[in-house]
Design a protein around this motif. Sequence first.
Motif, short mmCIF file in Angstrom:
data_model
loop_
_atom_site.label_atom_id
_atom_site.label_comp_id
_atom_site.label_asym_id
_atom_site.label_seq_id
_atom_site.Cartn_x
_atom_site.Cartn_y
_atom_site.Cartn_z
N ASN A 273 0.83 -1.21 0.00
CA ASN A 273 0.00 0.00 0.00
C ASN A 273 0.86 1.26 0.00
OD1 ASN A 273 -2.28 -1.54 0.03
ND2 ASN A 273 -2.82 -1.14 2.16
N ALA A 274 1.98 1.21 0.75
CA ALA A 274 2.87 2.38 0.79
C ALA A 274 3.47 2.65 -0.59
CB ALA A 274 3.98 2.16 1.81
N LEU A 275 3.83 1.59 -1.30
CA LEU A 275 4.36 1.77 -2.66
C LEU A 275 3.28 2.29 -3.60
CD1 LEU A 275 6.61 -1.39 -3.20
CD2 LEU A 275 7.35 0.98 -3.04
N LYS A 276 2.10 1.70 -3.53
CA LYS A 276 1.01 2.13 -4.41
C LYS A 276 0.58 3.57 -4.13
CE LYS A 276 -0.91 -2.47 -5.29
NZ LYS A 276 -2.06 -3.39 -5.11
N MET A 277 0.73 4.00 -2.87
CA MET A 277 0.40 5.37 -2.50
C MET A 277 1.21 6.38 -3.32
SD MET A 277 0.98 7.05 1.28
CE MET A 277 2.76 6.74 1.21
N LEU A 278 2.42 5.99 -3.69
CA LEU A 278 3.30 6.90 -4.41
C LEU A 278 3.01 6.96 -5.91
CD1 LEU A 278 6.67 5.65 -2.82
CD2 LEU A 278 5.24 7.55 -2.02
N VAL A 279 2.32 5.94 -6.43
CA VAL A 279 2.27 5.74 -7.87
C VAL A 279 1.57 6.88 -8.61
CG1 VAL A 279 1.35 4.28 -9.71
CG2 VAL A 279 2.51 3.25 -7.75
N VAL A 280 0.35 7.24 -8.19
CA VAL A 280 -0.43 8.24 -8.94
C VAL A 280 0.27 9.59 -8.99
CG1 VAL A 280 -2.56 9.57 -8.97
CG2 VAL A 280 -2.65 7.10 -8.71
N PRO A 281 0.65 10.18 -7.83
CA PRO A 281 1.33 11.48 -7.93
C PRO A 281 2.66 11.40 -8.65
CG PRO A 281 1.35 10.66 -5.66
CD PRO A 281 0.42 9.80 -6.42
N LEU A 282 3.36 10.26 -8.54
CA LEU A 282 4.64 10.11 -9.22
C LEU A 282 4.46 10.05 -10.73
CD1 LEU A 282 7.70 9.75 -8.98
CD2 LEU A 282 7.32 7.29 -8.86
N ILE A 283 3.48 9.28 -11.19
CA ILE A 283 3.23 9.18 -12.63
C ILE A 283 2.84 10.54 -13.20
CG2 ILE A 283 1.54 8.34 -14.32
CD1 ILE A 283 1.70 5.63 -13.13
N VAL A 284 1.90 11.22 -12.54
CA VAL A 284 1.44 12.52 -13.05
C VAL A 284 2.59 13.52 -13.09
CG1 VAL A 284 -0.10 14.46 -12.62
CG2 VAL A 284 -0.93 12.14 -12.29
N ALA A 285 3.32 13.64 -11.98
CA ALA A 285 4.41 14.63 -11.92
C ALA A 285 5.53 14.28 -12.89
CB ALA A 285 4.96 14.71 -10.50
N MET B 256 -4.59 3.61 -14.99
CA MET B 256 -3.37 4.28 -15.39
C MET B 256 -3.38 4.81 -16.83
SD MET B 256 -1.43 4.54 -12.81
CE MET B 256 -2.69 4.53 -11.57
N LEU B 257 -4.09 4.10 -17.73
CA LEU B 257 -4.09 4.56 -19.12
C LEU B 257 -4.68 5.96 -19.23
CD1 LEU B 257 -5.09 1.42 -21.23
CD2 LEU B 257 -2.94 2.67 -21.30
N GLY B 258 -5.82 6.18 -18.58
CA GLY B 258 -6.45 7.50 -18.62
C GLY B 258 -5.58 8.56 -17.96
N LEU B 259 -4.95 8.19 -16.86
CA LEU B 259 -4.09 9.13 -16.14
C LEU B 259 -2.88 9.51 -16.99
CD1 LEU B 259 -4.28 10.37 -13.31
CD2 LEU B 259 -2.72 8.60 -12.51
N ILE B 260 -2.31 8.52 -17.67
CA ILE B 260 -1.15 8.78 -18.53
C ILE B 260 -1.53 9.69 -19.70
CG2 ILE B 260 0.37 7.67 -20.23
CD1 ILE B 260 0.66 5.36 -18.25
N PHE B 261 -2.69 9.42 -20.32
CA PHE B 261 -3.13 10.23 -21.45
C PHE B 261 -3.34 11.69 -21.03
CE2 PHE B 261 -6.57 11.90 -24.20
CZ PHE B 261 -5.94 11.78 -25.43
N PHE B 262 -4.00 11.89 -19.88
CA PHE B 262 -4.22 13.24 -19.38
C PHE B 262 -2.89 13.94 -19.08
CE2 PHE B 262 -4.51 16.11 -15.73
CZ PHE B 262 -5.44 17.02 -16.19
N SER B 263 -1.97 13.22 -18.44
CA SER B 263 -0.68 13.81 -18.07
C SER B 263 0.14 14.19 -19.31
CB SER B 263 0.12 12.84 -17.20
OG SER B 263 -0.60 12.52 -16.02
N LEU B 264 0.09 13.34 -20.35
CA LEU B 264 0.79 13.66 -21.59
C LEU B 264 0.23 14.93 -22.22
CD1 LEU B 264 1.12 10.10 -23.22
CD2 LEU B 264 2.96 11.48 -22.24
N LEU B 265 -1.11 15.03 -22.26
CA LEU B 265 -1.73 16.23 -22.82
C LEU B 265 -1.39 17.47 -21.98
CD1 LEU B 265 -5.35 15.19 -23.88
CD2 LEU B 265 -3.43 15.76 -25.36
N PHE B 266 -1.48 17.34 -20.66
CA PHE B 266 -1.20 18.46 -19.78
C PHE B 266 0.24 18.94 -19.95
CE2 PHE B 266 -0.33 20.82 -15.98
CZ PHE B 266 -1.54 21.34 -15.56
N GLY B 267 1.18 17.98 -19.99
CA GLY B 267 2.59 18.34 -20.15
C GLY B 267 2.86 19.02 -21.48
#
Length: 426
Positions: A48-60, A160-171
Motif C-alpha cells: 500500500n505504501a508503494l502504491k500510495m506513491l504511484v499516482v502522484p509520481l506518474i502525473v508529476a 493508469m491509461l487514462g491518467l497517462i493520457f491526461f498527463s501527456l496532454l497536460f505536459g
Amino acid sequence: MTKIKLHWQILIALALAVAVGSWTGPDATLMGVSAYAIYDFVGTLFLNALKMLVVPLIVASLITGVASIGSGASLGRLGGKTLLYYLSTTLLAVLVGLGMANLIAPGIVDGQPARQLIGLDAETASVAEAVQGRGSADLLGIFLRMVPTNVVEAAARGEMLGLIFFSLLFGYFLTQVQGRGGEVLLAFWQGVFEVMMRMTDWVMRFAPVGVFALVAKVAAGTGLAALQPLLLFLLTVLLGLAVHFFLVLPLLLRLLGRVDPLRHYQAMAPALLTAFSTASSSATLPLTMECLEKNAGVSNRVSSFVLPLGATVNMDGTALYECVAVLFIAQAYGVELSLGMQFTVVLLALLTSIGVAGIPAASLVAIVIILGAVGLPAEGIGLILAVDRILDMCRTAVNVFSDSCGAVIIGRSEGETGILTATRPS
C-alpha cells in the motif's frame, strides 16, 4: 561498520522468507495470531505504501518529462521510439514463449495429454466468475479507458491509461503557456516530483521487511507440494522468461544501447527484487525510476516519459506467460493448434498483454480471451492456478527489466553519454 547494500538486504530477506514461510505454513501461530495473517498484514502495508506513491509520481514525472522534451517534434520522436521498442520486445517475448511451448510440450506427459494427471483446481469456478462476460470486446475498451470522463476518479480507481493520457496532454500544452503562469506550473510539478522521489527513498528503507512478508506469505500459502504436478509447465515458463531476461534483453542492451548488460543488472537489482516480491510493475515504478536515474545514469527527461508508459503497456513477461499457458492448456486437452491458430495466439497475446492491464485478474482474463478465440474451454484456466502466483512474481521482474532496458536504449539513442559509464552502487 559497512552498511549492507539495499539489493543484498532484499536478497537476504527473500531467502529467509522462503525458509520461514515454508516452515510455518498456513496454520502456525505466534502469540495466538496466525503467522500467515502477520505476513499478509505487513506485506499489504508495504505494498500500500508503494502504491500510495504511484499516482502522484506518474502525473508529476510525465508532466515534467513531456514539458522538458519541448517541441511536438521531439515528443513525437521520443514517443515513436518508446512504442517501437515496447512492441518489438513484447513480440520477441511471445515468440520465445511459443518456441518453448512447442519444443518442450509441457501439456504432454508420457505421450498422453496431461489433463487427467493434473486435474482441475477447485478455484476454477471463482476464476470463471471473475472473467464472466469478458471477451475480445475488452480490447476496444483500451481506447475508452484512455480518455477518462473524470481524471480524479480515474486516479482513485488506479486506471493508469487514462491518467497517462491526461498527463501527456497536460505536459504538452504546458509548454504552450508563456510567461509567469507556465513557469509557476512547471516549477510546481517539478517540486512534486522531487518530493515523491524523497518519499520513495523513505519507503524503500522498509523494503527488506516488506519483501520478507510478501514472499513468506506466498511460501506459507502455496508450499512446494502444489508445484509438483505442474513442474514441467512451471519450468517451461521459467525457461522462456530466463531466455528473454538473460539473452534477448541483454543483447538489445549491447547491440542497440552499446552498454554493458552486467552493469545494468547491478544498477537495477533493488527494483528487480522488489518487482519479484510485489508482483506489480506499477507498485515498483518509484524504485525503478530511482534505480535508473541514480544507479544507471538515465536522465529524468527520458525515464519520466518511458517508465510510466512501460509500467502500463509493456508486459513482455506477461505476454510470454499467456502464450505458453494457452499452448499448455491446448496440449493438456489433446488439441493440436495449427500454425494459423498459433499465429492467432501470438497476435492476441501481444494485444492483450497491453490491453487488459486495467482489468481485474488481468493475465487470467487475457488467457480466457485467447482460449475463446482458439476454441478451447475457459475451464482450462484451472490447470494453471496452483502456480500462477509464483509465475506472476517472475514475469513481473521481466516486465520491469524490459522497461528499464527500454529507457537505457532510448536514452542512448537520444545522445546521452553518462548511462552506465561506471558502476553506481545502490
